[in-house]
Design a protein around this motif. Structure first.
Motif, mmCIF file in Angstrom:
data_model
loop_
_atom_site.group_PDB
_atom_site.id
_atom_site.type_symbol
_atom_site.label_atom_id
_atom_site.label_comp_id
_atom_site.label_asym_id
_atom_site.label_seq_id
_atom_site.Cartn_x
_atom_site.Cartn_y
_atom_site.Cartn_z
ATOM 1 N N THR A 187 -0.832 -12.217 77.416
ATOM 2 C CA THR A 187 -0.853 -10.772 77.223
ATOM 3 C C THR A 187 -2.285 -10.265 77.224
ATOM 4 O O THR A 187 -3.188 -10.935 76.717
ATOM 5 C CB THR A 187 -0.177 -10.399 75.887
ATOM 6 N N ARG A 188 -2.482 -9.093 77.786
ATOM 7 C CA ARG A 188 -3.786 -8.448 77.785
ATOM 8 C C ARG A 188 -3.726 -7.158 76.982
ATOM 9 O O ARG A 188 -2.642 -6.621 76.736
ATOM 10 C CB ARG A 188 -4.245 -8.160 79.217
ATOM 11 N N GLU A 189 -4.899 -6.658 76.591
ATOM 12 C CA GLU A 189 -4.980 -5.426 75.801
ATOM 13 C C GLU A 189 -5.902 -4.422 76.487
ATOM 14 O O GLU A 189 -6.806 -4.794 77.239
ATOM 15 C CB GLU A 189 -5.504 -5.731 74.401
ATOM 16 N N TYR A 190 -5.662 -3.142 76.201
ATOM 17 C CA TYR A 190 -6.539 -2.095 76.711
ATOM 18 C C TYR A 190 -7.867 -2.121 75.953
ATOM 19 O O TYR A 190 -7.878 -2.216 74.722
ATOM 20 C CB TYR A 190 -5.897 -0.717 76.537
ATOM 21 N N PRO A 191 -9.014 -2.005 76.649
ATOM 22 C CA PRO A 191 -10.310 -1.952 75.958
ATOM 23 C C PRO A 191 -10.468 -0.651 75.192
ATOM 24 O O PRO A 191 -9.733 0.321 75.431
ATOM 25 C CB PRO A 191 -11.320 -2.063 77.108
ATOM 26 N N PRO A 192 -11.438 -0.585 74.267
ATOM 27 C CA PRO A 192 -11.592 0.593 73.398
ATOM 28 C C PRO A 192 -11.763 1.901 74.155
ATOM 29 O O PRO A 192 -11.207 2.934 73.748
ATOM 30 C CB PRO A 192 -12.848 0.254 72.587
ATOM 31 N N GLU A 193 -12.519 1.889 75.263
ATOM 32 C CA GLU A 193 -12.736 3.140 75.983
ATOM 33 C C GLU A 193 -11.456 3.684 76.600
ATOM 34 O O GLU A 193 -11.237 4.907 76.644
ATOM 35 C CB GLU A 193 -13.817 2.971 77.056
ATOM 36 N N GLN A 194 -10.576 2.788 77.046
ATOM 37 C CA GLN A 194 -9.297 3.247 77.581
ATOM 38 C C GLN A 194 -8.394 3.779 76.478
ATOM 39 O O GLN A 194 -7.698 4.781 76.659
ATOM 40 C CB GLN A 194 -8.598 2.108 78.335
ATOM 41 N N MET A 195 -8.413 3.121 75.308
ATOM 42 C CA MET A 195 -7.613 3.594 74.187
ATOM 43 C C MET A 195 -8.068 4.996 73.760
ATOM 44 O O MET A 195 -7.249 5.864 73.448
ATOM 45 C CB MET A 195 -7.720 2.628 73.011
ATOM 46 N N ALA A 196 -9.389 5.221 73.764
ATOM 47 C CA ALA A 196 -9.912 6.540 73.417
ATOM 48 C C ALA A 196 -9.460 7.591 74.432
ATOM 49 O O ALA A 196 -9.116 8.722 74.072
ATOM 50 C CB ALA A 196 -11.433 6.495 73.343
ATOM 51 N N ALA A 197 -9.450 7.210 75.718
ATOM 52 C CA ALA A 197 -9.013 8.136 76.759
ATOM 53 C C ALA A 197 -7.530 8.462 76.617
ATOM 54 O O ALA A 197 -7.114 9.615 76.794
ATOM 55 C CB ALA A 197 -9.293 7.541 78.141
ATOM 56 N N PHE A 198 -6.714 7.454 76.267
ATOM 57 C CA PHE A 198 -5.280 7.691 76.058
ATOM 58 C C PHE A 198 -5.068 8.658 74.892
ATOM 59 O O PHE A 198 -4.233 9.563 74.970
ATOM 60 C CB PHE A 198 -4.559 6.375 75.765
ATOM 61 N N GLU A 199 -5.825 8.465 73.808
ATOM 62 C CA GLU A 199 -5.666 9.339 72.641
ATOM 63 C C GLU A 199 -6.064 10.772 72.976
ATOM 64 O O GLU A 199 -5.393 11.726 72.582
ATOM 65 C CB GLU A 199 -6.501 8.822 71.472
ATOM 66 N N ALA A 200 -7.150 10.916 73.732
ATOM 67 C CA ALA A 200 -7.603 12.255 74.114
ATOM 68 C C ALA A 200 -6.573 12.945 74.994
ATOM 69 O O ALA A 200 -6.279 14.139 74.828
ATOM 70 C CB ALA A 200 -8.947 12.170 74.828
ATOM 71 N N ALA A 201 -5.984 12.190 75.943
ATOM 72 C CA ALA A 201 -4.982 12.773 76.832
ATOM 73 C C ALA A 201 -3.729 13.171 76.067
ATOM 74 O O ALA A 201 -3.139 14.237 76.317
ATOM 75 C CB ALA A 201 -4.634 11.774 77.935
#
Length: 511
Positions: free
Chosen positions: A202-216
């Protein structure tokens, strides 16, 4: 920007580690009372020894949730905790059945439960991290499925070893039977392999992608994403006043226990109350000194800033887990005494009853795995709250049946109801909660949510022995009756919960 939908096989890989975690948890639940009694513990003292599990969860899960929110490395955010927790849990499972004394067994239980909590806590946030909103129910249902199947194997292992492989299930007084020891060895090996499967597939989203998802997500709702520490939080006077009050009440309870010479277990209750007060005092003093950039202050601040839905679910969780803990502690001595007429832990009758309890626990976990497929259907035709309430009522009736049914084989019927309750407890609250907490704080809020699992367990460990001794002549079977009542109270409390996703579901159904 949205998270990618995962295939069923990818969700399977992501949740498979829970199969191993639940094997460790299931072996603990079904056999620890048996091990303690074998080492000489009286039935009314069992609950206080079980305090290791909730006490470690109370401390470990919020810490791991907080740390995993802020972790990023070669193995990702949550997976480092899966990895090391699995190794430690496996080691504890190998030590536990070889404990030569009660104190070593109690220490092994503390280590085992801390390790299980390190592994298990991030799994809840893992679903929220990796799945889009529309797939989270599937993710939590998959976790429930693996929890059920893993616990079936764990609960039935001693019985299988005894009846299929003819491994001895009795031993001289003070010694753990071979069937229990070998079950712990096999369970530890499977736990390690299952968790490592999830870690490396399993892989995980890096922090910058998680921040982008939250903003969206916030933009879609017309909300702003607050920076870390931007919210005002609780004021210093409130922390100091609340802390002083809780500390004084805790000290008063301790003084009352001492003056009236009540059971020493009640000191645990006093410590819980006073500890909550001291935590507020420390948080208030740190805030007054403008020293809030630390994990302790953030955890306490988040506790008081938790969403309304989480507070409402806390009541449901409290009574649900009080009932579960009553069942886990007292089913073995209750069934052995009430249905098999045995209290001598070295007797064949007692060990036959203990083995049958393992099978019963396997039944409710097996039913839970199947119920994980059925409960979402009930929720779609009614609501998540109604479905959860129905399952809790079934669990309450199932536990109550142990007092009515005298044929031990028919106790399987009661475990069907418990299975539905267990499956729903493992999924419905998290499905409701995940839509009401900030994405970037998924780990810490899942950890804080654990407070409302472990606090009732601590109270159960503190009070159940005293209640049985005082009102029920020490008969363990009545602990299951108290557990049944607790389930029914939780079912009523469900209807006070505001489910953020329910209006959307109803609107979608109407259209």
């Amino acid at each position: 920007m949205t998270k990618a939908r995962l295939s069923l096989f990818q969700i399977w890989n992501m949740c498979f580690g829970f199969f191993g975690v639940q094997i460790g948890f299931g072996l603990q639940n079904a056999n620890i009372s048996r091990i303690f009694q074998t080492l000489g513990v009286e039935v009314d003292k069992l609950a206080i020894l079980w305090i290791a599990a909730p006490a470690t969860g109370l401390l470990v899960q919020p810490i791991i949730g907080y740390l995993s929110d802020k972790t990023w490395g070669r193995l990702g955010r949550r997976r480092p905790y899966f990895f090391w927790g699995a190794i430690l849990t496996t080691a504890a499972l190998f030590v536990m059945p070889n404990s030569p004394s009660l104190w070593i067994a109690a220490g092994a239980l503390w280590i085992m439960d801390a390790s299980i909590n390190i592994t298990m806590e991030p799994f809840r946030a893992f679903v929220g991290d990796n799945l889009p909103d529309e797939q989270r129910s599937t993710g939590y249902a998959m976790q429930s499925f693996f929890i059920g199947t893993g616990a079936v194997l764990a609960s039935c292992l001693p019985w299988i070893l005894t009846n299929w492989l003819h491994v001895a299930n009795t031993a001289p007084a003070g010694q753990i039977p071979d069937s229990v020891r070998i079950a712990f060895y096999a369970g530890g090996a499977v736990l390690l392999l299952a968790v490592m499967w999830t870690v490396f597939t399993t892989r995980e989203y890096p922090p910058e992608q998680m921040a982008a998802f939250e903003a969206a997500e916030a933009a879609a709702k017309g909300e702003a994403v607050l920076a870390e520490g931007e919210a005002a939080g609780r004021g210093v006077p409130a922390y100091l006043a609340g802390g002083a009050l809780w500390t004084i009440v805790g000290l008063a309870v301790a003084a009352g226990v001492y003056a009236t010479r009540l059971e020493k277990e009640l000191y645990v209750l006093a410590a819980l109350i006073a500890g909550f007060g001291v935590a507020q005092l420390v948080a208030g003093l740190l805030k007054r000194a403008a020293r809030t950039k630390n994990g302790f202050s953030e955890v306490v601040e988040d506790l008081f800033a938790m969403p309304a839905t989480m507070k409402q679910l806390a009541v449901v969780q409290f009574f649900s887990w009080f009932g579960l803990f009553a069942m886990w502690i007292y089913t073995t001595p209750g069934v052995a005494a009430f249905h098999y007429g045995a209290t001598d832990t070295s007797s064949a009758a007692y060990n036959a009853g203990a083995d049958w309890v393992g099978v019963l626990f396997g039944v409710y976990n097996g039913v839970a795995a199947l119920a994980a497929l059925l409960i979402p259907v009930i929720a779609r035709t009614t609501s998540r709250r109604v479905a959860h309430a129905i399952c809790l009522v079934l669990g309450g009736l199932g536990l109550l049946s142990f007092l009515v049914i005298r044929d031990s084989k028919l106790l399987v019927l009661g475990m069907v109801g418990v299975g539905f309750a267990w499956s729903s407890i493992l999924s419905a609250p998290y499905s409701i909660l995940s839509g009401s907490v900030p994405v970037r704080k998924m780990g810490i809020y899942m950890g804080l949510f654990n407070f409302f699992i472990v606090i009732p367990q601590l109270l159960a460990a503190t009070l159940l022995g005293l209640l049985l001794k005082t009102f029920f002549d020490g008969q363990a079977i009545y602990a299951l009756v108290l557990g049944a009542a607790s389930f029914l109270i939780a079912a009523v409390a469900v209807f006070a919960v505001n489910d953020p996703g329910e209006p959307k579901r109803l609107a979608k159904s109407a259209s």
